[in-house]
Design an enzyme around this catalytic site. Structure first.
Site, PDB file in Angstrom:
ATOM      1  N   SER A  29       0.844  -1.207   0.000  1.00  0.00           N
ATOM      2  CA  SER A  29       0.000   0.000   0.000  1.00  0.00           C
ATOM      3  C   SER A  29       0.874   1.251   0.000  1.00  0.00           C
ATOM      4  O   SER A  29       0.371   2.356   0.154  1.00  0.00           O
ATOM      5  CB  SER A  29      -0.902   0.000   1.230  1.00  0.00           C
ATOM      6  OG  SER A  29      -0.127  -0.023   2.406  1.00  0.00           O
ATOM      7  N   ASN A 116      -1.117  -2.122  13.370  1.00  0.00           N
ATOM      8  CA  ASN A 116      -2.579  -1.973  13.419  1.00  0.00           C
ATOM      9  C   ASN A 116      -3.000  -0.693  14.136  1.00  0.00           C
ATOM     10  O   ASN A 116      -3.900   0.012  13.679  1.00  0.00           O
ATOM     11  CB  ASN A 116      -3.217  -3.182  14.114  1.00  0.00           C
ATOM     12  CG  ASN A 116      -2.978  -4.462  13.335  1.00  0.00           C
ATOM     13  OD1 ASN A 116      -2.481  -4.407  12.207  1.00  0.00           O
ATOM     14  ND2 ASN A 116      -3.298  -5.601  13.924  1.00  0.00           N
ATOM     15  N   THR A 161     -41.232  22.550  -9.601  1.00  0.00           N
ATOM     16  CA  THR A 161     -41.426  21.231  -8.985  1.00  0.00           C
ATOM     17  C   THR A 161     -41.706  20.301 -10.158  1.00  0.00           C
ATOM     18  O   THR A 161     -42.346  20.720 -11.135  1.00  0.00           O
ATOM     19  CB  THR A 161     -42.610  21.202  -7.983  1.00  0.00           C
ATOM     20  OG1 THR A 161     -43.811  21.475  -8.703  1.00  0.00           O
ATOM     21  CG2 THR A 161     -42.449  22.202  -6.853  1.00  0.00           C
ATOM     22  N   HIS A 162     -41.220  19.103 -10.095  1.00  0.00           N
ATOM     23  CA  HIS A 162     -41.346  18.146 -11.209  1.00  0.00           C
ATOM     24  C   HIS A 162     -40.763  18.709 -12.510  1.00  0.00           C
ATOM     25  O   HIS A 162     -41.191  18.343 -13.601  1.00  0.00           O
ATOM     26  CB  HIS A 162     -42.803  17.747 -11.433  1.00  0.00           C
ATOM     27  CG  HIS A 162     -43.497  17.311 -10.178  1.00  0.00           C
ATOM     28  ND1 HIS A 162     -43.541  16.001  -9.758  1.00  0.00           N
ATOM     29  CD2 HIS A 162     -44.145  18.025  -9.217  1.00  0.00           C
ATOM     30  CE1 HIS A 162     -44.209  15.923  -8.614  1.00  0.00           C
ATOM     31  NE2 HIS A 162     -44.570  17.135  -8.254  1.00  0.00           N
ATOM     32  N   SER A 283     -16.354  21.454 -28.821  1.00  0.00           N
ATOM     33  CA  SER A 283     -16.546  20.137 -29.424  1.00  0.00           C
ATOM     34  C   SER A 283     -15.496  19.950 -30.501  1.00  0.00           C
ATOM     35  O   SER A 283     -15.046  20.917 -31.119  1.00  0.00           O
ATOM     36  CB  SER A 283     -17.953  20.082 -30.028  1.00  0.00           C
ATOM     37  OG  SER A 283     -17.990  19.185 -31.125  1.00  0.00           O
ATOM     38  N   LYS A 289     -20.117  24.800 -30.529  1.00  0.00           N
ATOM     39  CA  LYS A 289     -20.506  24.348 -29.191  1.00  0.00           C
ATOM     40  C   LYS A 289     -19.749  25.030 -28.051  1.00  0.00           C
ATOM     41  O   LYS A 289     -18.584  25.381 -28.174  1.00  0.00           O
ATOM     42  CB  LYS A 289     -20.311  22.826 -29.061  1.00  0.00           C
ATOM     43  CG  LYS A 289     -21.318  21.992 -29.807  1.00  0.00           C
ATOM     44  CD  LYS A 289     -22.775  22.207 -29.394  1.00  0.00           C
ATOM     45  CE  LYS A 289     -23.180  21.624 -28.085  1.00  0.00           C
ATOM     46  NZ  LYS A 289     -23.202  20.181 -28.042  1.00  0.00           N
ATOM     47  N   ASN A 291     -19.821  23.666 -24.268  1.00  0.00           N
ATOM     48  CA  ASN A 291     -20.422  22.633 -23.417  1.00  0.00           C
ATOM     49  C   ASN A 291     -20.066  22.830 -21.937  1.00  0.00           C
ATOM     50  O   ASN A 291     -18.933  23.190 -21.614  1.00  0.00           O
ATOM     51  CB  ASN A 291     -19.945  21.247 -23.874  1.00  0.00           C
ATOM     52  CG  ASN A 291     -20.450  20.905 -25.262  1.00  0.00           C
ATOM     53  OD1 ASN A 291     -21.535  21.322 -25.650  1.00  0.00           O
ATOM     54  ND2 ASN A 291     -19.654  20.172 -26.010  1.00  0.00           N
ATOM     55  N   GLU A 296     -20.607  18.956 -15.631  1.00  0.00           N
ATOM     56  CA  GLU A 296     -20.853  17.520 -15.811  1.00  0.00           C
ATOM     57  C   GLU A 296     -19.821  16.707 -15.016  1.00  0.00           C
ATOM     58  O   GLU A 296     -20.130  15.654 -14.450  1.00  0.00           O
ATOM     59  CB  GLU A 296     -20.802  17.166 -17.303  1.00  0.00           C
ATOM     60  CG  GLU A 296     -21.984  17.766 -18.053  1.00  0.00           C
ATOM     61  CD  GLU A 296     -21.780  17.820 -19.567  1.00  0.00           C
ATOM     62  OE1 GLU A 296     -20.938  17.071 -20.094  1.00  0.00           O
ATOM     63  OE2 GLU A 296     -22.464  18.632 -20.225  1.00  0.00           O
ATOM     64  N   TYR A 323      -8.150  -7.151  13.048  1.00  0.00           N
ATOM     65  CA  TYR A 323      -7.514  -6.635  11.837  1.00  0.00           C
ATOM     66  C   TYR A 323      -7.479  -7.681  10.724  1.00  0.00           C
ATOM     67  O   TYR A 323      -7.158  -8.846  10.969  1.00  0.00           O
ATOM     68  CB  TYR A 323      -6.077  -6.137  12.098  1.00  0.00           C
ATOM     69  CG  TYR A 323      -5.469  -5.609  10.806  1.00  0.00           C
ATOM     70  CD1 TYR A 323      -5.736  -4.313  10.377  1.00  0.00           C
ATOM     71  CD2 TYR A 323      -4.703  -6.425   9.975  1.00  0.00           C
ATOM     72  CE1 TYR A 323      -5.254  -3.834   9.163  1.00  0.00           C
ATOM     73  CE2 TYR A 323      -4.214  -5.955   8.759  1.00  0.00           C
ATOM     74  CZ  TYR A 323      -4.493  -4.667   8.356  1.00  0.00           C
ATOM     75  OH  TYR A 323      -4.028  -4.213   7.160  1.00  0.00           O
ATOM     76  N   GLN A 328      -6.927  -2.546   4.581  1.00  0.00           N
ATOM     77  CA  GLN A 328      -5.880  -1.680   4.031  1.00  0.00           C
ATOM     78  C   GLN A 328      -6.416  -0.714   2.965  1.00  0.00           C
ATOM     79  O   GLN A 328      -5.866   0.365   2.772  1.00  0.00           O
ATOM     80  CB  GLN A 328      -4.763  -2.550   3.439  1.00  0.00           C
ATOM     81  CG  GLN A 328      -3.609  -1.757   2.861  1.00  0.00           C
ATOM     82  CD  GLN A 328      -2.399  -2.627   2.597  1.00  0.00           C
ATOM     83  OE1 GLN A 328      -1.652  -2.941   3.505  1.00  0.00           O
ATOM     84  NE2 GLN A 328      -2.238  -3.035   1.361  1.00  0.00           N
ATOM     85  N   LYS A 331      -7.562   3.570   3.161  1.00  0.00           N
ATOM     86  CA  LYS A 331      -6.860   4.832   2.897  1.00  0.00           C
ATOM     87  C   LYS A 331      -7.033   5.308   1.456  1.00  0.00           C
ATOM     88  O   LYS A 331      -7.218   6.495   1.199  1.00  0.00           O
ATOM     89  CB  LYS A 331      -5.376   4.683   3.249  1.00  0.00           C
ATOM     90  CG  LYS A 331      -5.163   4.687   4.756  1.00  0.00           C
ATOM     91  CD  LYS A 331      -3.833   4.153   5.161  1.00  0.00           C
ATOM     92  CE  LYS A 331      -3.676   2.689   4.895  1.00  0.00           C
ATOM     93  NZ  LYS A 331      -4.657   1.824   5.631  1.00  0.00           N
TER      94      LYS A 331
HETATM   95  N1  ARG Z   1      -0.652  -1.184   5.693  1.00  0.00           N
HETATM   96  C1  ARG Z   1      -1.499  -1.807   6.670  1.00  0.00           C
HETATM   97  C2  ARG Z   1      -2.900  -1.227   6.539  1.00  0.00           C
HETATM   98  O1  ARG Z   1      -3.023  -0.148   6.094  1.00  0.00           O
HETATM   99  C3  ARG Z   1      -1.034  -1.523   8.052  1.00  0.00           C
HETATM  100  C4  ARG Z   1      -1.504  -2.510   9.034  1.00  0.00           C
HETATM  101  C5  ARG Z   1      -0.859  -3.806   8.778  1.00  0.00           C
HETATM  102  N2  ARG Z   1      -1.132  -4.769   9.802  1.00  0.00           N
HETATM  103  C6  ARG Z   1      -1.008  -6.079   9.583  1.00  0.00           C
HETATM  104  N3  ARG Z   1      -1.265  -6.831  10.594  1.00  0.00           N
HETATM  105  N4  ARG Z   1      -0.668  -6.563   8.428  1.00  0.00           N
HETATM  106  O2  ARG Z   1      -3.868  -1.839   6.862  1.00  0.00           O
END
Ligand code: ARG
Length: 465
Positions: A29, A116, A161-162, A283, A289, A291, A296, A323, A328, A331
């Site tokens: 990660s 963790n 409305t509508h 366009s 155009k 746009n 959007e 955990y 993971q 994030k």
């Molecule tokens: N990169 C891990 C996460 O974001 C950190 C925690 C890892 N803990 C583990 N027991 N593998 O979840």
């Protein structure tokens, strides 16, 4: 702990073979969570200070580690740090570099903690800061809405409305409606702060630790309010992530609804607003155009952001405590939603400073669709003391007659109106004017010009406080 040489994972004494290379790639990660490097180092410093205060490590080791961490921080800031996905995540990457700098003493850093609780601490600190950032952006956005509203208190447009013309309203009143929404968004983000101020650090893997740690000390150092209460819940909990993602979703939904309205109003059929060059694109084939792509984009992005919330909830729904690697992904979802919302609020501000209402068209259009029919019914109630339902039915007859004569009710003569009920007073002709209709809606929260002025004043004070 043995020396962390040759890029071997810390668990290499136990697990001899390298993990499959595909998993190493996708399981890392680092590319996502390296964004947490500052929070990770700040939390690590607080952790080792606490360990030393509790006499779990020596002053010399503490000083050495803090020195090392600051060096790592500097390397990352100066882009001299080489991120290697084999180190799995930001926590392992920093620890690995600390080993290179300090040798074995770096190994004391992970006493009485786990990744963790570490990752949760980092993420909560990051979310605290980012929540304030979004609140700030919401304030900026609301100020621009207020400016627009102030300029358009007397701009009359059809309220729908509508998607059918319903009653005339002040365009300023419409804009203040979005201020209400963004104020609630702001409140929602603020409400999330309470949980973000509970300190996860020190629950270690999930059951606590036998070391005599002081979680109140790290709580204070890291500006949390109190330590979390249950170690198992702490590492399993991603409620605060869902809260954030939900708050972003709802805010994005507000932005999306606004965008959709502006797209409709900018359409050739409605033609109620014009967009400056800054917020349109062309366009590749149709030279004429202009746009509304940015609008959007705003509408579309709310879809991705809602998806992020659903992803997190789906990840959680069948997950046993505590955990799991599944977590993971939190994030990536948080950062993605945050980035989108920041961009979207910025684009929204650009839209607000680069459009103009076609006031003439708005006014003209607000007359279409017999929009003052409700005013007429209300007038009949007051003037003739009829029950509303009777007045409603008389008004419907007047509308039918107007349609037969291919007129708007506001164009009907007194005689024509009186052909339905001869007791109707002459004042009726004023009642049918859109301007008078708007002016008359003075009930609390209604669209009367005076109300809109008051609301703008109230919000100006509130936002600047
Ligand atoms: N990169 C891990 C996460 O974001 C950190 C925690 C890892 N803990 C583990 N027991 N593998 O979840």
């Amino acid at each position: 702990m043995s020396k962390n040489k040759n890029n071997k994972p810390v668990w290499s004494t136990r697990i001899n073979q390298k993990v499959s290379s595909t998993f190493q790639k996708v399981g890392s990660s680092l590319n996502v969570d390296k964004r947490l490097f500052r929070e990770d180092i700040t939390a690590s410093i607080a952790h080792v200070e606490m360990l030393e205060k509790q006499k779990i490590i020596t002053v010399a080791v503490k000083n050495k580690i803090i020195w090392g961490l600051k060096k790592v921080l500097n390397e990352i800031i100066k882009k001299k740090f080489s991120f290697d996905e084999r180190n799995e995540d930001i926590h392992m990457s920093i620890e690995k570099r600390l080993f290179e700098i300090l040798g074995d003493d770096a190994g004391f850093i992970h006493t009485a903690r786990s990744r963790n609780d570490q990752v949760l601490t980092d993420l909560k600190i990051w979310l605290r800061k980012s929540t304030y950032e979004i609140i700030d952006d919401l304030n900026k956005t609301m100020k621009i809405f207020l400016k627009c509203a102030e300029k358009n208190i007397y701009t009359i447009m059809p309220g729908l409305t509508h998607l059918k013309n319903a009653q005339p309203i002040s365009f300023g009143h419409y804009l203040v409606a979005y201020i209400e929404m963004f104020s609630r968004d702001k409140k929602r983000f603020m409400n999330n702060l309470e949980n973000l101020y509970e300190n996860p650090l020190g629950v270690a893997a999930f059951s606590g630790t036998s070391f005599n740690i002081d979680r109140f000390y790290t709580t204070k150092k890291l500006k949390f309010n109190k330590p979390t209460g249950n170690s198992i819940d702490t590492v399993s909990d991603r409620d605060f992530v869902c809260d954030f993602l939900y708050s972003v979703s709802l805010c994005s939904i507000h932005i999306s609804r606004f965008s959709e309205e502006f797209i409709i109003w900018n359409s050739d059929a409605f033609n109620m607003i014009s967009l400056n060059d800054k917020i349109v694109t062309g366009s590749s084939i149709m030279p004429q155009k202009r746009n509304p792509d940015p609008l959007e984009y705003l509408r579309g992005k709310s879809g991705s952001v809602i998806g992020n919330l659903l992803s997190m909830q789906t990840i959680l729904k069948g997950l046993p405590l505590s955990y799991f690697k599944d977590l993971q992904d939190d994030k990536e979802l948080v950062f993605d939603s945050f980035d989108h919302l920041k961009n979207c609020l910025k684009i929204l501000r650009d839209v607000l400073t680069n459009f103009s209402p076609n006031k003439k068209r708005m006014l003209e259009f607000s007359e279409v669709g017999h929009t003052t029919a409700t005013d007429l019914a209300d007038y009949i109630v007051r003037d003739l003391k009829y029950p509303f339902r009777k007045a409603y039915s008389i008004t419907a007859k007047i509308v039918n007659l107007a349609e037969k004569k291919k007129k708007r009710i506001s164009e009907m003569s007194l005689d024509e109106i009186r052909s339905i009920d001869k007791k109707i007073g002459t004042e009726v002709l004023n009642v049918l004017k859109v301007n008078n209709s708007v002016k008359s809606k003075s009930s609390y929260g209604g669209t009367s010009f005076d109300n809109v002025k008051k609301m703008i004043k109230k919000y100006k004070k509130q936002i600047n406080d």
